[in-house]
Structures are given as structure tokens and as C-alpha cells.
Design a protein around this motif. Sequence first.
Motif, PDB file in Angstrom:
ATOM      1  N   ARG A 128      -1.539  -1.729  -4.033  1.00 20.84           N
ATOM      2  CA  ARG A 128      -2.559  -0.064  -4.008  1.00 20.84           C
ATOM      3  C   ARG A 128      -2.681   1.478  -3.336  1.00 20.84           C
ATOM      4  NH1 ARG A 128      -7.950  -3.442  -1.268  1.00 20.84           N
ATOM      5  NH2 ARG A 128      -7.027  -4.820  -2.764  1.00 20.84           N
ATOM      6  N   GLY A 129      -3.286   1.901  -3.064  1.00 21.60           N
ATOM      7  CA  GLY A 129      -3.005   3.517  -3.461  1.00 21.60           C
ATOM      8  C   GLY A 129      -4.241   3.711  -1.699  1.00 21.60           C
ATOM      9  N   GLU A 130      -3.795   4.375  -1.194  1.00 25.22           N
ATOM     10  CA  GLU A 130      -4.755   4.129   0.136  1.00 25.22           C
ATOM     11  C   GLU A 130      -4.228   6.220   0.590  1.00 25.22           C
ATOM     12  OE1 GLU A 130      -3.414   2.042   3.740  1.00 25.22           O
ATOM     13  OE2 GLU A 130      -1.651   2.598   3.411  1.00 25.22           O
ATOM     14  N   LEU A 131      -5.583   6.644   0.910  1.00 22.57           N
ATOM     15  CA  LEU A 131      -6.204   7.541   1.012  1.00 22.57           C
ATOM     16  C   LEU A 131      -5.146   8.105   2.812  1.00 22.57           C
ATOM     17  CD1 LEU A 131      -9.734   8.608   0.976  1.00 22.57           C
ATOM     18  CD2 LEU A 131      -7.726   9.213  -0.850  1.00 22.57           C
ATOM     19  N   CYS A 132      -4.674   8.887   3.235  1.00 30.32           N
ATOM     20  CA  CYS A 132      -4.083   9.424   4.255  1.00 30.32           C
ATOM     21  C   CYS A 132      -3.700   8.760   5.233  1.00 30.32           C
ATOM     22  CB  CYS A 132      -4.286  10.759   4.761  1.00 30.32           C
ATOM     23  SG  CYS A 132      -3.054  12.102   5.902  1.00 30.32           S
ATOM     24  N   THR A 133      -2.721   8.112   5.476  1.00 30.96           N
ATOM     25  CA  THR A 133      -2.735   7.321   6.847  1.00 30.96           C
ATOM     26  C   THR A 133      -2.732   7.750   8.188  1.00 30.96           C
ATOM     27  OG1 THR A 133      -0.423   7.152   6.507  1.00 30.96           O
ATOM     28  CG2 THR A 133      -2.076   5.291   5.756  1.00 30.96           C
ATOM     29  N   GLY A 134      -2.253   9.064   7.788  1.00 30.76           N
ATOM     30  CA  GLY A 134      -2.121  10.041   9.418  1.00 30.76           C
ATOM     31  C   GLY A 134      -0.898  10.295  10.240  1.00 30.76           C
ATOM     32  N   GLU A 167       0.999  -1.222   0.545  1.00 26.40           N
ATOM     33  CA  GLU A 167       0.452   0.126   0.036  1.00 26.40           C
ATOM     34  C   GLU A 167       0.856   1.185   0.382  1.00 26.40           C
ATOM     35  OE1 GLU A 167      -3.858  -0.914   3.110  1.00 26.40           O
ATOM     36  OE2 GLU A 167      -1.747  -1.815   3.871  1.00 26.40           O
ATOM     37  N   ILE A 168       0.608   2.015  -0.616  1.00 25.75           N
ATOM     38  CA  ILE A 168       0.919   3.436  -0.852  1.00 25.75           C
ATOM     39  C   ILE A 168       0.408   4.564  -0.437  1.00 25.75           C
ATOM     40  CG2 ILE A 168       0.805   3.650  -2.629  1.00 25.75           C
ATOM     41  CD1 ILE A 168       3.202   4.997  -3.721  1.00 25.75           C
ATOM     42  N   CYS A 169       1.148   5.130   0.398  1.00 21.50           N
ATOM     43  CA  CYS A 169       0.064   6.578   1.210  1.00 21.50           C
ATOM     44  C   CYS A 169      -0.110   8.090  -0.298  1.00 21.50           C
ATOM     45  CB  CYS A 169       0.252   6.994   2.061  1.00 21.50           C
ATOM     46  SG  CYS A 169      -0.714   8.736   3.086  1.00 21.50           S
ATOM     47  N   LEU A 170      -1.429   8.082  -0.498  1.00 22.91           N
ATOM     48  CA  LEU A 170      -1.139   8.805  -1.227  1.00 22.91           C
ATOM     49  C   LEU A 170      -2.282  10.128  -0.941  1.00 22.91           C
ATOM     50  CD1 LEU A 170      -2.815   6.372  -4.469  1.00 22.91           C
ATOM     51  CD2 LEU A 170      -0.042   7.211  -4.137  1.00 22.91           C
ATOM     52  N   GLY A 171      -2.260  10.182  -0.009  1.00 26.35           N
ATOM     53  CA  GLY A 171      -2.713  10.875   0.903  1.00 26.35           C
ATOM     54  C   GLY A 171      -1.621  12.531   0.076  1.00 26.35           C
ATOM     55  N   SER A 172      -2.178  13.328   0.357  1.00 28.25           N
ATOM     56  CA  SER A 172      -1.602  15.321  -0.070  1.00 28.25           C
ATOM     57  C   SER A 172       0.042  15.451  -0.210  1.00 28.25           C
ATOM     58  CB  SER A 172      -2.548  16.242  -0.471  1.00 28.25           C
ATOM     59  OG  SER A 172      -2.099  16.972   0.916  1.00 28.25           O
ATOM     60  N   SER A 173       0.412  14.820   1.783  1.00 27.69           N
ATOM     61  CA  SER A 173       1.414  15.155   2.405  1.00 27.69           C
ATOM     62  C   SER A 173       2.594  14.007   1.664  1.00 27.69           C
ATOM     63  CB  SER A 173       1.355  15.451   3.450  1.00 27.69           C
ATOM     64  OG  SER A 173       3.027  15.644   4.632  1.00 27.69           O
ATOM     65  N   CYS A 174       2.553  12.801   1.674  1.00 26.56           N
ATOM     66  CA  CYS A 174       3.338  11.975   0.487  1.00 26.56           C
ATOM     67  C   CYS A 174       3.240  12.393  -0.651  1.00 26.56           C
ATOM     68  CB  CYS A 174       2.098  10.177   1.624  1.00 26.56           C
ATOM     69  SG  CYS A 174       3.020  10.170   3.557  1.00 26.56           S
ATOM     70  N   PHE A 175       2.151  12.604  -0.830  1.00 27.23           N
ATOM     71  CA  PHE A 175       2.177  12.675  -2.727  1.00 27.23           C
ATOM     72  C   PHE A 175       3.081  13.921  -3.186  1.00 27.23           C
ATOM     73  CE2 PHE A 175       0.503  13.354  -6.531  1.00 27.23           C
ATOM     74  CZ  PHE A 175       0.457  11.877  -7.337  1.00 27.23           C
ATOM     75  N   ALA A 176       2.907  14.769  -2.257  1.00 25.41           N
ATOM     76  CA  ALA A 176       3.508  15.661  -2.884  1.00 25.41           C
ATOM     77  C   ALA A 176       5.185  16.203  -2.611  1.00 25.41           C
ATOM     78  CB  ALA A 176       3.086  17.313  -1.855  1.00 25.41           C
ATOM     79  N   ARG A 177       5.880  14.632  -0.903  1.00 26.16           N
ATOM     80  CA  ARG A 177       7.150  14.368  -0.633  1.00 26.16           C
ATOM     81  C   ARG A 177       7.624  12.630  -0.860  1.00 26.16           C
ATOM     82  NH1 ARG A 177       5.834  14.463   6.192  1.00 26.16           N
ATOM     83  NH2 ARG A 177       5.338  17.293   6.128  1.00 26.16           N
ATOM     84  N   GLY A 178       7.046  12.510  -1.696  1.00 23.64           N
ATOM     85  CA  GLY A 178       7.885  12.107  -3.329  1.00 23.64           C
ATOM     86  C   GLY A 178       6.551  10.490  -3.461  1.00 23.64           C
TER      87      GLY A 178
END
Length: 85
Positions: free
Chosen positions: A42-48, A7-18
Motif C-alpha cells: 500500500r501507499g502512504e501519505l508523507c511520513t516526514g 508501504e511506499i511513501c507517496l508524498g510529493s517529495s518522495c514521489f517526485a524523487r523516484g
Amino acid sequence: MSRVKIEICLGSSCFARGNDKLLPVIKQYIKANSLEEKVDFRGELCTGLCRKEPHIKINGEVLYGINTTNIATILDNYFYSFAHE
């Protein structure tokens, strides 16, 4: 062997950081190593976990410090270990 869940985090912070750059690299790794039938990617939304830097999960284990330079080695090591359990 059961399917490996990545699983890859696709939340805006992680997405922008790489993770935006990691996404195609992981997809290519899976394809190049004929792992499509063995991996549930799969991608997942922000995990916090935004403050901890971009991350991925492999079978629930959170891995930090992931980037396009080291992801192939990390996946190689994981799949080698997984295949030899």
C-alpha cells in the motif's frame, strides 16, 4: 507465514524523487513472484522522512536508497530471509 506489509511513501517529495517509478516495479515484482496473497502492498501519505530520500517500509523497517535498479534484489533478499526464518 503472516502477510508481509510493504508501504511506499507517496508524498510529493518522495514521489517526485523516484517512488513514482518504484510503484509499478514493486507491483510487477509481487505479481511475477505470485506474492499477492502474501503481501499487503500500500501507499502512504508523507511520513516526514523526506530529507532522507525516497524510501519504502517492509514490516515497519524503513529502507533507504531504494531505486528501480536495486529494488528486485532488495525484495529477493527480504523474501528469501523471510521464508527461511
